[in-house]
Every structure is written in C-alpha cells, then in structure tokens.
Design an enzyme around this catalytic site. Structure first.
Site: not given
Ligand code: NAD
Length: 661
Positions: A585, A583, A525, A580, A559
């Site tokens: 969000h 995806h 991120y 994870r 990630y």
C-alpha cells in the site's frame, strides 16, 4: 395440457404459414419485381401517413405499377377506414395491395384482401409481426373482433431494415416488447411445439440483446436487423400457436378503452408473466436465461425500464375506475392460459400494471403476483427531507430512500429478512474497534469502496491509478529514514523498494509524505498480531530532492481478509474465497497535489485477474487494476545500504505520477 416444450419427444403438429419473405437492407428495391411475380400490374399503396425517409422511395420503385395511394390507415383497423380505402381500390381497379408501415397499415391491407381476395405485399416499418399472421382484428361500433383465415395472410413480406431506422426510439421499444410478448406466450401456448419454441427463444434473445443498445444509436443497422428478425420470428410464433392471458388483456384494454396497442403490451407483459410464472416455471427459467436475468418477469420489466419504455397503465391515461370493467371482459369467456384465470387474480394483476410496480422475482401461487404500490410512502419520506438546508444532503438522502424502497419492494423483503439485515449491520458495528474496521471490510467486499474509488479518482488518466485504502491503514505511522528496513526482522524474501514521485509532466515532487504498509509473509498485518511490538511493515517516508524513496522490506504475500466477523459470514454464505492478491500500500500526500492512495500488486501472484473475480478466483475486494500490477523481479548484484544477504532478494522500481490541484 399446457406444454413446457424443452426436450419434447412426443409427436407434434406444426403448421407453417406460406408466405414469401425477402429480408435485408435495401430490399425495397425488389418490390416491383415482387408485384410482377404475383402476376399483378395495378398497385394500391397503403400507409398510415405520407411516406417519408427511405419509405418515400417506394412509389418511385413501383413506377407505372402504382395506380393509387391511400395514407389513412388507423390503429385497430376501424371498418369505416377500410370502406374508404375500398372505394379508392375499386375506383382505380387495383389488383395488388402494397402496404408500407406498422401493424395498422398491415391491418388495413388484410381487411381489404379479405374483402377482395387481392394479393398483398407488406413492407413492415415496426415490429408488430402482423405481416406473417393469418389474423385480422377489426373495430366496429367500439368493439374489436378478431378472426383468422388463410386468405388474410399476406403473400409476400419485404423486410427492409432501412425502413425501420427512423422509427422513433419510444415507438421502437414498445413495438419490440409487443414482439417479445408474442414469443413469450408462444413458449407456454397449449399447442406449443419444438419448431415454434426455437423461433420464440431466438426472438427473445435478439430483443434482449438489441433493445438496451437502441437508444445509443437508433440507426445502428446491426441492432435494427436483430429487432426486425426478432419481429419476424415472433410474428411467426403468433401466427402458429394460440396466445394466452397477456394477449387477451391487451385486446380488451385496446378494444374497450382505446389504449395504444404496443404501449399496452409493454406495460402488461411483465405482470402477465408474473401471474403465469408459477404455472410454467421451466419456461420462465428459459426466458430468464435468454434475457440474462434471474426472474423472467422482472427481467422483462427491467429491460423495459432500461430502454425507457412505459411501465404503468396510469401513464397510458387509463383510470383505475376502469379496472373492474376490464376484469369482467377478460374473464367473461374461458381461454387457454397456463394458470387459471380468476377475477381476483386479474384484478390484482391489473392494479399492479396500473401503478407500475416491478413484479417480484418470487411469485407465490395464490398470493398477490406483485408487491403493493409503495409510491405514496416513498413520496412521503422524500418530502420529509424537502427543507434540508444542504442541497447535496437533501439529494443523497432522498435518493437513498428511493433506492432502498425500490429494493425492499422489488425483492419482496420479509420482516424476518430485514431484521436479519439489521442484526448483521449491528454486529458489523460491534466488531469495530481502534484496530479493526469491519464496516470498511464490508464496503470493500461488496465492491462499494472500489466503485467510489473509481468515481473519485479515475478522471485524470495521466495520474497513477488509485486503489482502495483498505481496513488496515493507521494514520500517522512512524517516520523513518530513507534506506531503512521496515520489516522489523520478520522472515520473508528481502525486497528493495526504489520508487519515485513525479507530477504528471515527469518533474520530481520533493518532500512528499509517503505512508507505506503491507502484510507479512503469512499474510497478516501488524494490527492482527497482538504479540508484535510496535508498528512493523508500516512507516512514513519523505521523498528526496529527486522525488525518490528507498527502503528495505519483505515481499508481500496473498492474505485472507479476517473471516471471524459478519463479513466472514457473508463470504462463507456466498461460497466466495477471502483472499487478497499480494500488494504493497502507498498513500502519497503533498500540499498542492491531489492525495494518491494506491496499491502495487506483485505480477504473477495469485488472485490477480479481474476476469477471475467473476469465477470467484480474483481479489476478494475487487481492488486490482491491471496498470497497478508490476514486476517485483529477482535482483542481481550487491544489495544497497550495506545489507548482507545470504539468499536472493527482489526489487521494486516504480514511478508514481500525482496531479496538481
Ligand atoms: P402502428 O402501425 O399504428 O404504428 C405506430 C406508430 O408508429 C404510428 O404513429 C405510425 O405512424 C408510426 N410509425 C410506423 N412506422 C414508422 C417509421 N418507420 N418511422 C416513423 N414512424 C413510424 O402500430 P403497430 O404497433 O405497428 O401496430 C398496431 C396495430 O397492429 C394494432 O391495430 C394491432 O391490433 C395490430 N396488430 C395485429 C396483429 C395481427 O397478427 N393481426 C399483430 C400485431 C399487431
């Protein structure tokens, strides 16, 4: 030598007790034939109370074979009751005993048979197992004396599952644990052998799987069949090999203090097992495996709690002043038991059983088999919240303390372990700053965030499923125009997102605020990339008049969560992976509607399957819900918004349904 019979290769002796068994549903219909098969024609029908339900059909089935009934059988077979029944037997010149009921009725049949040599047919209605043993315990002048002889063994047992359907759940649970006790002690009996071993383990597994399902439907024939089969198997074990400390203690508690038989077995069993655990660790492991638990004693205790059974002798009405008397009787004569029976050890065992503490999973030899009772301390702390004005706060704090006290007590948490936990939480807090939230990560990786999410958001089936917020959300991201590109020029497969927001009826929700955020191609991120200028791969949009929202971004990748903090230590120490599933969000807010926080997962991506989580291959924060796994197909045609692309691109089309408040 106490045997641990897994893989036994030496010679052994097994004595089968010769009884004829008829097992099934509706088998009571066969009872008249069974009487005739024994060459008899004048039945005395025994019970401990007037027959009701399916059992009430038995006199009809017997027809003219029935010459007398006696319904006064009592617990622990008092000789005066036997004498009354004997008079009825002689008066009617009975030549066969048919008993319908629990161990008390079977006991009376045996007591009459041993005095008259009449054949017995037993129709059990509990799980006591006495019907397949050549053992009789009789009480005279307040003392219970047990003897064993071939003529005590009933000739025929008719197991009819129907006769157990009305056995109340509380009695059923205790009676099934009584059977479990026979199986457990058979597994470490001095004369244990491979045949008994198989029967016993099968009984343990059947009880373990059936008991937790009983309360939901006490008339479930499959559950009742499992329990009755287990009772038969466990009773066979009881009749074939010698029992140890557990049975001795229950015998003394029942005989001396008049405590109820099956309930006493239920309370004492986990504590007797904890006492013996260090002497027969392999046997305990096998019992734990059959019950799907880590520690056999704790698994039995938990099974009893889950099934609603009693856990303390105090509950059964025993006074702790009686403990020394029981210790004295239980240690007066030597008897076989895997671990040496000492007065001090038995006293500790009985005190734990009296107060009902959960046996610890780790029993250290020579140490107390159970943790000291903490009830007084828990009660004091809970009472300290009693004046809390906010009732919800009072409840949440009180229950937190109860669970936390239970946790430290059940696991015998040491001071060193507790200090480590405090240090761990301190470091978790210290790792947090305005860009990093290690506590959210801890909550996520322990599945608590997903649990709270499911509890809060999964009660409206027509709404799009929610998912956890995660540690990388930043409130108030920059608002962007529809159609813009939020990738900030970062490399990756271009992705065109074209989604709609509607109410549950399908009508568009215009002007809804939608925050989106995601990881880059390498799984980071923007918050994790200090060299990056400004928010990237995160933005806020407003839906148009049709509830639509379109923008360019890049395909998200799998990630790892950050592993350079305390949560990483936990992931490493437990051998888990930190990944994870890929995806995007979404946080969707519109006045008058319930806020929706969710994620859309890339179908076909790694770490998706929730079944894989158990094998350590699923999403590390347990966040994937199958309905949120969607296709991100390779797109065809001209890219929207005049985008020129040299290579391929993908698209995401999806409709979110949100609920009005
Ligand atoms: P129990 O026979 O006294 O029955 C317990 C209670 O359940 C009684 O109130 C009874 O009326 C009720 N009940 C029984 N079946 C019912 C049904 N289907 N529906 C509704 N209510 C029902 O108790 P138990 O635990 O079965 O047997 C205990 C006795 O058996 C004790 O005396 C014990 O010593 C003896 N026992 C002996 C052996 C042995 O091998 N000798 C083995 C186990 C138990």
């Amino acid at each position: 030598m106490m045997a641990d019979t897994r893989g036994v290769t030496e010679n052994f002796t097994y004595t089968a007790n010769p009884a004829r068994v008829v097992f099934g549903v509706g088998t009571r219909a066969a009872v008249a034939d069974e009487v005739r098969r024994l060459g008899a024609g004048r039945v005395l029908l025994l019970s401990s109370r007037p027959l009701t339900g399916d059992a009430a059909a038995v006199p009809g089935v017997l027809g003219s074979l029935l010459v007398a009934q006696f319904d006064g059988a009592a617990m622990h077979t008092p000789v005066e009751v036997t004498e009354q029944a004997l008079r009825v037997l002689h008066e009617h010149r009975a030549d066969c005993l048919v008993a319908v009921g629990g161990g008390s009725v079977t006991g009376l049949a045996k007591a009459l048979a041993v005095r008259t040599d009449l054949p017995q047919i037993i129709l059990p209605t509990t799980y006591a197992g006495s019907e397949v043993t050549p053992v009789l315990g009789e009480t005279a002048d307040g003392r219970k004396v047990t003897r064993s002889a071939p003529e005590i063994l009933p000739e025929t047992v008719v197991y009819d599952v129907d006769l157990t359907l009305d056995l109340p759940v509380e009695i059923s649970v205790c009676s099934a644990v009584n059977a479990l006790a026979h199986a457990v002690e058979a597994l470490y009996a001095p004369d244990a052998n491979p045949i008994v071993d198989q029967l016993a383990l099968d009984a343990v597994a059947r009880i373990g799987r059936a008991l937790p399902r009983l309360a939901a439907d006490p008339r479930d024939v499959a559950v009742r069949t499992d329990l009755l089969r287990a009772a038969w198997l466990a009773g066979t074990c009881l009749g074939a090999v010698g029992m140890g400390l557990h049975h001795k203690l229950c015998h003394v508690l029942g005989g001396t203090l008049g405590l109820p038989h099956a309930q006493t077995h239920t309370v004492v069993l986990p504590h007797a097992m904890a006492y013996n655990a260090s002497a027969v660790p392999e046997t305990m492991e096998r019992i734990a495996a059959a019950l799907d638990g880590d520690s056999a004693a704790a698994a039995v205790y938990d099974l009893i709690v889950r099934s609603g059974g009693p856990t303390s002798l105090r509950q059964l009405g025993m006074s702790d002043n009686d403990i020394p008397r029981v210790v004295e009787q239980a240690t007066a004569m030597p008897y076989p038991n895997p671990r040496a029976v000492t007065a001090e050890g038995i006293e500790q065992l009985l005190r734990a059983a009296w107060s009902g503490t959960r046996p610890s999973g780790t029993v250290r030899d020579g140490a107390s088999p159970a943790a000291p009772d903490l009830t007084w301390l828990t009660d004091q702390v809970v009472a300290s919240f009693s004046e809390t004005p906010n009732p919800r706060l009072r409840h949440l704090l009180s229950d937190l303390v109860r669970h936390a006290h239970h946790y430290v007590s059940a696991n015998d948490v040491t001071q060193q372990e507790w200090q480590y936990a405090i240090d761990f939480l301190t470091r978790t807090g210290q790792k947090c700053d305005d860009k990093r939230q290690e506590f959210v990560l801890l909550s996520d990786t322990l599945g608590i965030s997903s649990a709270v999410d499911v509890l809060t958001n999964s009660r409206t089936p027509d709404t799009t499923a929610s998912a956890v917020l995660g540690p990388f959300y930043v409130p108030g991201p920059p608002e962007r125009e529809q159609g813009s590109d939020i990738s900030g020029g970062l490399p990756g497969t271009p992705l065109w997102v074209d989604v709609r927001v509607t109410d549950v009826g399908g009508d568009p929700v215009a002007d809804a605020m939608v925050d989106v955020w995601q990881a880059n191609q390498d799984g980071f991120y923007d918050l994790q990339l200090p060299d990056l200028d400004g928010p990237v791969l995160r933005a806020r949009f407003r839906t148009d008049g049709q509830g639509r929202l379109r923008f360019w971004t890049i395909l998200p990748s799998a990630y790892p969560i950050p592993v350079d903090g305390p949560v990483g230590e936990m992931i490493e120490a437990t051998g888990r992976h930190p990944w994870r599933a890929p995806h995007l969000h979404f946080l969707i807010a519109e006045p008058g509607f319930r806020q929706l926080i969710t994620q859309l997962f890339v179908a076909g991506g790694p770490y998706l399957s929730s079944e894989d989580t158990a094998a350590g291959r699923g999403d590390t924060v347990f966040g994937v819900k199958s309905e949120l796994v969607v296709e991100f197909p390779v797109a065809e045609g001209v890219p929207p918004e005049g985008k020129t692309l040299e290579n391929g691109w993908r698209r995401l089309d999806f409709t979110f349904h949100i609920t009005e408040l």
